[in-house]
Motif scaffolding. Sequence first.
Motif, PDB file in Angstrom:
ATOM      1  N   THR A  52       0.833  -1.206   0.000  1.00 29.17           N
ATOM      2  CA  THR A  52       0.000   0.000   0.000  1.00 29.17           C
ATOM      3  C   THR A  52       0.864   1.251   0.000  1.00 29.17           C
ATOM      4  N   ASP A  53       1.914   1.259   0.836  1.00 29.05           N
ATOM      5  CA  ASP A  53       2.815   2.415   0.896  1.00 29.05           C
ATOM      6  C   ASP A  53       3.493   2.657  -0.452  1.00 29.05           C
ATOM      7  N   LEU A  54       3.951   1.592  -1.096  1.00 26.04           N
ATOM      8  CA  LEU A  54       4.596   1.742  -2.399  1.00 26.04           C
ATOM      9  C   LEU A  54       3.613   2.250  -3.453  1.00 26.04           C
ATOM     10  N   ALA A  55       2.401   1.706  -3.435  1.00 30.56           N
ATOM     11  CA  ALA A  55       1.395   2.119  -4.420  1.00 30.56           C
ATOM     12  C   ALA A  55       1.066   3.600  -4.293  1.00 30.56           C
ATOM     13  N   ASN A  56       1.125   4.117  -3.078  1.00 31.51           N
ATOM     14  CA  ASN A  56       0.810   5.520  -2.844  1.00 31.51           C
ATOM     15  C   ASN A  56       1.998   6.449  -3.072  1.00 31.51           C
ATOM     16  N   SER A  57       3.213   5.908  -3.020  1.00 34.04           N
ATOM     17  CA  SER A  57       4.397   6.766  -3.146  1.00 34.04           C
ATOM     18  C   SER A  57       5.001   6.751  -4.542  1.00 34.04           C
ATOM     19  N   ILE A  58       4.824   5.678  -5.298  1.00 34.33           N
ATOM     20  CA  ILE A  58       5.415   5.583  -6.635  1.00 34.33           C
ATOM     21  C   ILE A  58       4.503   6.258  -7.651  1.00 34.33           C
ATOM     22  N   VAL A  59       5.059   7.154  -8.447  1.00 34.66           N
ATOM     23  CA  VAL A  59       4.310   7.755  -9.550  1.00 34.66           C
ATOM     24  C   VAL A  59       5.033   7.565 -10.877  1.00 34.66           C
ATOM     25  N   GLU A  60       6.247   7.030 -10.833  1.00 39.01           N
ATOM     26  CA  GLU A  60       7.018   6.784 -12.047  1.00 39.01           C
ATOM     27  C   GLU A  60       6.483   5.552 -12.763  1.00 39.01           C
ATOM     28  N   PRO A  61       6.364   5.593 -14.103  1.00 36.05           N
ATOM     29  CA  PRO A  61       5.857   4.427 -14.830  1.00 36.05           C
ATOM     30  C   PRO A  61       6.869   3.287 -14.870  1.00 36.05           C
ATOM     31  N   TRP A  62       6.336   2.086 -15.106  1.00 36.69           N
ATOM     32  CA  TRP A  62       7.111   0.873 -15.356  1.00 36.69           C
ATOM     33  C   TRP A  62       7.883   0.367 -14.141  1.00 36.69           C
ATOM     34  N   ILE A  63       7.362   0.626 -12.953  1.00 37.68           N
ATOM     35  CA  ILE A  63       7.848  -0.036 -11.742  1.00 37.68           C
ATOM     36  C   ILE A  63       6.731  -0.958 -11.278  1.00 37.68           C
ATOM     37  N   PHE A  64       7.001  -2.248 -11.262  1.00 35.31           N
ATOM     38  CA  PHE A  64       5.972  -3.241 -10.981  1.00 35.31           C
ATOM     39  C   PHE A  64       5.898  -3.587  -9.502  1.00 35.31           C
ATOM     40  N   PRO A 220       1.697  19.567 -13.076  1.00 36.44           N
ATOM     41  CA  PRO A 220       2.912  20.014 -13.760  1.00 36.44           C
ATOM     42  C   PRO A 220       4.153  19.959 -12.883  1.00 36.44           C
ATOM     43  N   GLY A 221       4.011  19.962 -11.569  1.00 37.35           N
ATOM     44  CA  GLY A 221       5.196  20.014 -10.695  1.00 37.35           C
ATOM     45  C   GLY A 221       5.584  18.667 -10.136  1.00 37.35           C
ATOM     46  N   THR A 222       4.917  17.587 -10.510  1.00 36.98           N
ATOM     47  CA  THR A 222       5.187  16.285  -9.927  1.00 36.98           C
ATOM     48  C   THR A 222       6.519  15.743 -10.392  1.00 36.98           C
ATOM     49  N   SER A 223       7.305  15.170  -9.466  1.00 34.88           N
ATOM     50  CA  SER A 223       8.581  14.569  -9.845  1.00 34.88           C
ATOM     51  C   SER A 223       8.888  13.358  -8.988  1.00 34.88           C
ATOM     52  N   GLY A 224       7.862  12.581  -8.688  1.00 35.09           N
ATOM     53  CA  GLY A 224       8.047  11.429  -7.810  1.00 35.09           C
ATOM     54  C   GLY A 224       8.808  10.301  -8.450  1.00 35.09           C
ATOM     55  N   HIS A 225       9.334   9.408  -7.631  1.00 38.12           N
ATOM     56  CA  HIS A 225      10.059   8.246  -8.117  1.00 38.12           C
ATOM     57  C   HIS A 225       9.970   7.135  -7.080  1.00 38.12           C
TER      58      HIS A 225
END
Length: 227
Positions: A52-64, A220-225
Amino acid sequence: MDQHILEKWLKGWSLSRGLPLPVKYGSGFRVDVGWPQQKARYVFPDFSHEITDLANSIVEPWIFLKVCASPEVFKSILPSHWVIQPPGFMMNCSRPMLSKKIDLANGYILEVKEEMPVSIAKVLTNSGDIAAIGRLIFVDDFVIYDRIETNELHRRRGLATIILKTLENIAISKGSTNGVLVATEAGKALYETLGWTLSSLYTSVVIPQDQSPLQSPLLPGTSGHAR
């Protein structure tokens, strides 16, 4: 799902592809894959708050995110940009596979490259094209069957069974029959006819490129990983 077995399978999966070995991440594992459409994978034996924590913190594509559980566990917790992938099935076979004698048809050649820790069996056409292929990886007391594939032009000729039985002969020659694999929905039925049994459902989710919040004009300001 037994964490010990999952770790062995994931190590085999990584060795099969020449990737870095999995590292511990909480109750699960992380593999830095490095492919354009799979940068990394987090794999867990059971559903937990870490997912759950990962699903909420990751916004970068192609991380499974992957877990040995039903896809139902994701439906109430996933942010909308995550997409559930086709189902997988963690399977095991702790004894020799059921006998299923199939002769290689004319026009095909069986090629075997027996090495440690990864052995490869191929069925080739007379022109050298790969009709079917599979890999066997030795990980301690386990043998991992991986990347069992048949070219769509050569299906329904028993080639996958020939690949599996060829790989099994290698395993038996080394004194091991403790097999583990993850099957697709299409492959599951074949493995069951050979004596494999279901250990756990295996569910994957990912943010595709076109659904990433990083691509959204509303953010426009999102830069999560990934962590």
